[in-house]
Design a protein around this motif. Structure first.
Motif, PDB file in Angstrom:
ATOM      1  N   PRO A  10       7.210   5.293 -12.417  1.00 18.01           N
ATOM      2  CA  PRO A  10       8.007   4.243 -13.074  1.00 18.01           C
ATOM      3  C   PRO A  10       7.201   3.014 -13.450  1.00 18.01           C
ATOM      4  O   PRO A  10       7.587   2.280 -14.360  1.00 18.01           O
ATOM      5  CB  PRO A  10       9.084   3.915 -12.035  1.00 18.01           C
ATOM      6  CG  PRO A  10       8.520   4.390 -10.738  1.00 18.01           C
ATOM      7  CD  PRO A  10       7.676   5.583 -11.062  1.00 18.01           C
ATOM      8  N   THR A  11       6.106   2.748 -12.775  1.00 16.09           N
ATOM      9  CA  THR A  11       5.260   1.602 -13.108  1.00 16.09           C
ATOM     10  C   THR A  11       3.840   1.891 -12.674  1.00 16.09           C
ATOM     11  O   THR A  11       3.604   2.646 -11.734  1.00 16.09           O
ATOM     12  CB  THR A  11       5.765   0.319 -12.414  1.00 16.09           C
ATOM     13  OG1 THR A  11       4.887  -0.759 -12.744  1.00 16.09           O
ATOM     14  CG2 THR A  11       5.798   0.490 -10.901  1.00 16.09           C
ATOM     15  N   ARG A  12       2.912   1.308 -13.393  1.00 11.63           N
ATOM     16  CA  ARG A  12       1.501   1.409 -13.014  1.00 11.63           C
ATOM     17  C   ARG A  12       0.961   0.071 -12.502  1.00 11.63           C
ATOM     18  O   ARG A  12      -0.215  -0.039 -12.178  1.00 11.63           O
ATOM     19  CB  ARG A  12       0.666   1.885 -14.204  1.00 11.63           C
ATOM     20  CG  ARG A  12       1.007   3.307 -14.642  1.00 11.63           C
ATOM     21  CD  ARG A  12       0.120   3.752 -15.781  1.00 11.63           C
ATOM     22  NE  ARG A  12       0.470   5.090 -16.245  1.00 11.63           N
ATOM     23  CZ  ARG A  12       0.007   6.212 -15.721  1.00 11.63           C
ATOM     24  NH1 ARG A  12      -0.842   6.153 -14.709  1.00 11.63           N
ATOM     25  NH2 ARG A  12       0.366   7.388 -16.198  1.00 11.63           N
ATOM     26  N   GLU A  13       1.806  -0.923 -12.470  1.00 10.82           N
ATOM     27  CA  GLU A  13       1.410  -2.227 -11.965  1.00 10.82           C
ATOM     28  C   GLU A  13       1.512  -2.257 -10.446  1.00 10.82           C
ATOM     29  O   GLU A  13       2.234  -1.469  -9.841  1.00 10.82           O
ATOM     30  CB  GLU A  13       2.291  -3.326 -12.576  1.00 10.82           C
ATOM     31  CG  GLU A  13       2.250  -3.392 -14.090  1.00 10.82           C
ATOM     32  CD  GLU A  13       0.876  -3.767 -14.615  1.00 10.82           C
ATOM     33  OE1 GLU A  13       0.152  -4.495 -13.889  1.00 10.82           O
ATOM     34  OE2 GLU A  13       0.525  -3.337 -15.727  1.00 10.82           O
ATOM     35  N   ALA A  14       0.790  -3.186  -9.835  1.00  4.88           N
ATOM     36  CA  ALA A  14       0.852  -3.345  -8.375  1.00  4.88           C
ATOM     37  C   ALA A  14       2.239  -3.821  -7.962  1.00  4.88           C
ATOM     38  O   ALA A  14       2.827  -4.698  -8.599  1.00  4.88           O
ATOM     39  CB  ALA A  14      -0.211  -4.333  -7.916  1.00  4.88           C
ATOM     40  N   SER A  42       0.824  -1.205   0.000  1.00  2.44           N
ATOM     41  CA  SER A  42       0.000   0.000   0.000  1.00  2.44           C
ATOM     42  C   SER A  42       0.859   1.257   0.000  1.00  2.44           C
ATOM     43  O   SER A  42       0.447   2.310  -0.496  1.00  2.44           O
ATOM     44  CB  SER A  42      -0.927  -0.010   1.220  1.00  2.44           C
ATOM     45  OG  SER A  42      -0.168  -0.065   2.420  1.00  2.44           O
ATOM     46  N   LYS A  43       2.075   1.152   0.557  1.00  2.06           N
ATOM     47  CA  LYS A  43       2.980   2.300   0.539  1.00  2.06           C
ATOM     48  C   LYS A  43       3.376   2.650  -0.892  1.00  2.06           C
ATOM     49  O   LYS A  43       3.369   3.824  -1.286  1.00  2.06           O
ATOM     50  CB  LYS A  43       4.233   1.989   1.360  1.00  2.06           C
ATOM     51  CG  LYS A  43       3.974   1.735   2.827  1.00  2.06           C
ATOM     52  CD  LYS A  43       5.282   1.400   3.532  1.00  2.06           C
ATOM     53  CE  LYS A  43       5.030   1.021   4.983  1.00  2.06           C
ATOM     54  NZ  LYS A  43       6.282   0.618   5.671  1.00  2.06           N
ATOM     55  N   ALA A  44       3.740   1.628  -1.687  1.00  2.00           N
ATOM     56  CA  ALA A  44       4.113   1.880  -3.070  1.00  2.00           C
ATOM     57  C   ALA A  44       2.943   2.438  -3.867  1.00  2.00           C
ATOM     58  O   ALA A  44       3.106   3.329  -4.698  1.00  2.00           O
ATOM     59  CB  ALA A  44       4.626   0.593  -3.708  1.00  2.00           C
ATOM     60  N   LYS A  45       1.745   1.914  -3.606  1.00  2.00           N
ATOM     61  CA  LYS A  45       0.569   2.427  -4.298  1.00  2.00           C
ATOM     62  C   LYS A  45       0.344   3.898  -3.977  1.00  2.00           C
ATOM     63  O   LYS A  45      -0.009   4.702  -4.854  1.00  2.00           O
ATOM     64  CB  LYS A  45      -0.659   1.604  -3.902  1.00  2.00           C
ATOM     65  CG  LYS A  45      -1.944   2.037  -4.570  1.00  2.00           C
ATOM     66  CD  LYS A  45      -3.110   1.171  -4.124  1.00  2.00           C
ATOM     67  CE  LYS A  45      -4.411   1.640  -4.781  1.00  2.00           C
ATOM     68  NZ  LYS A  45      -5.570   0.813  -4.319  1.00  2.00           N
ATOM     69  N   ARG A  46       0.556   4.276  -2.719  1.00  4.27           N
ATOM     70  CA  ARG A  46       0.373   5.665  -2.320  1.00  4.27           C
ATOM     71  C   ARG A  46       1.449   6.556  -2.927  1.00  4.27           C
ATOM     72  O   ARG A  46       1.172   7.671  -3.376  1.00  4.27           O
ATOM     73  CB  ARG A  46       0.404   5.760  -0.797  1.00  4.27           C
ATOM     74  CG  ARG A  46       0.154   7.153  -0.261  1.00  4.27           C
ATOM     75  CD  ARG A  46       0.008   7.134   1.250  1.00  4.27           C
ATOM     76  NE  ARG A  46       1.203   6.675   1.929  1.00  4.27           N
ATOM     77  CZ  ARG A  46       1.334   5.496   2.514  1.00  4.27           C
ATOM     78  NH1 ARG A  46       0.337   4.634   2.499  1.00  4.27           N
ATOM     79  NH2 ARG A  46       2.456   5.152   3.129  1.00  4.27           N
ATOM     80  N   LEU A  47       2.698   6.073  -2.987  1.00  7.29           N
ATOM     81  CA  LEU A  47       3.784   6.881  -3.517  1.00  7.29           C
ATOM     82  C   LEU A  47       3.699   7.046  -5.032  1.00  7.29           C
ATOM     83  O   LEU A  47       4.182   8.042  -5.581  1.00  7.29           O
ATOM     84  CB  LEU A  47       5.133   6.254  -3.138  1.00  7.29           C
ATOM     85  CG  LEU A  47       5.480   6.252  -1.645  1.00  7.29           C
ATOM     86  CD1 LEU A  47       6.765   5.500  -1.410  1.00  7.29           C
ATOM     87  CD2 LEU A  47       5.599   7.677  -1.124  1.00  7.29           C
TER      88      LEU A  47
END
Length: 385
Positions: A161-165, A145-150
């Motif tokens: 850099p990416t739109r994938e989970a 969830s941190k990466a999704k938020r960032l």
């Protein structure tokens, strides 16, 4: 001179406040320490009590549960290695296991539910899931969830850099919280699981075991409150088979049967229909009163035609916000009953706050223990705190 007096008074107030909370912690832990005294010797009991106090005193997200840091708080910076060794001896002791704390929390939740029933309050059992991200561990992969938020698109940031989970190693987590419409929440059960190693299991098995545990602990005294992640025909069938009381947020695209036997999406049930009532509700985000409206109607699930259900549609008082579609097997006879269930679902925010507090304040994601049983013991101690 006056400044010195004020500083002295402030220091005295802080010392009195510290003693007050220390006394409350001792009173809170006393019943459990009596049970633990049957399993452990006095030295480990003192270490357990001191560890709980150290966790409360040392609240930093990145290092809160590091044994070296806790050992320093337990004794002193000069005796940090000795304090770390004491905590390690407590966690490695074969005389007790993490289930001791879990069983104690279950009995406390059962007694709390009985108190709420005696006051004729609606007892809610809030369900939700979360993850503990541990990039340095070898546990199962979880969605970050941190990466999704960032990676969220913001002003001046349009090409992530990416739109994938993004998936990182970590632990999966299912929590159950007990509360009333106004009563404060109480932890009923926190359970962590992984899909790798000797402790490997699946989400379906964990949810089924927790549902069976809730049935044995509370019987039909509680109303199970679920988010959209639990909305499925299989989970609905498990609840209806034993007639468990439930309140579930139903996705707007999922289909139901109306009173005329027509299969349609939940979002189409309110088309062309006016709200039956409205209320002013305090909006926490905008800090103002918002007028919300609702309507309710009977419905059926296409796979379980013999079980009558009720669909409650609560329309928000803000533009751009989607309505709540709440599916329940509770009997709804009036708008008052419907509003009561809407307010019950709004209490689900308490378990979100619980996850947030345990991660941000108590630093549950900073746990760095290798063996599963030792890790579960430390996490259950944090749960007790």
């Amino acid at each position: 001179m006056s400044r010195q007096v004020n500083n002295a008074g402030t220091g005295s107030d802080v010392f009195s406040l510290a003693r007050f909370f220390s006394h409350r912690l001792s009173s809170f832990l006393a019943p459990f320490l009596l049970e633990l005294d049957r399993l452990l010797d006095r030295r480990l009991i003192n270490t357990f009590s001191g560890l709980c106090e150290s966790i409360l005193r040392h609240r930093t997200r990145p290092t809160s549960l590091l044994l070296t840091e806790l050992g320093e708080v337990l004794l002193s910076p000069a005796k940090a290695p000795a304090g770390t060794k004491r905590i390690s001896n407590l966690l490695r002791s074969p005389r007790w296991h993490a289930g001791v704390i879990a069983d104690y929390l279950a009995r406390q939740a059962q007694a709390y539910a009985q108190q709420l029933l005696e006051k004729q309050e609606l007892v809610l059992l809030l369900w939700d899931e979360s993850v503990q991200e541990k990039p340095e561990s070898l546990q199962s992969a979880v969605r970050s969830s941190k990466a999704k938020r960032l990676l969220r698109i913001k002003r001046g940031y349009y090409e992530p850099p990416t739109r994938e989970a993004v998936h990182v190693p970590g632990l999966r987590w299912v929590g159950l919280l007990l509360c009333g419409l106004k009563a404060q929440p109480l932890v009923a059960s926190f359970r962590w699981w992984t899909s790798r190693g000797k402790q490997a299991t699946s989400l379906a098995q964990v949810k089924l075991s927790l549902l069976q545990w809730a049935r044995e602990t509370f019987a039909s005294a509680v109303l199970h409150v679920f988010d959209r992640g639990y909305a499925s025909s299989q989970w609905l069938g498990l609840l209806l088979a034993r007639r468990d009381r439930f309140l579930m947020r139903w996705p707007s695209a999922y289909k139901l049967l109306d009173v005329l036997g027509r299969v349609k999406r939940a979002s189409l049930f309110s088309v062309g229909r006016k709200a039956s009532s409205s209320q002013l509700v305090w909006g926490r985000n905008r800090k103002c009163q918002l007028r919300r409206s609702l309507l309710w109607m009977p419905g059926l699930h296409p796979h379980y035609l013999s079980q009558p259900l009720t669909l409650i549609i609560c329309r928000p008082g803000q533009k751009g916000r989607q309505p709540w579609y709440l599916l329940t097997d509770e009997e709804v006879r009036s708008d008052k009953d419907a509003w009561r269930l809407v307010h019950a679902y709004a209490r689900r925010w308490q378990i979100e706050q619980s996850f947030r507090f345990t991660k941000a304040e108590l630093g549950m994601e900073s746990c760095r223990l290798w063996f599963w049983e030792n890790k579960m013991k430390l996490l259950q101690i944090v749960t007790l705190v």
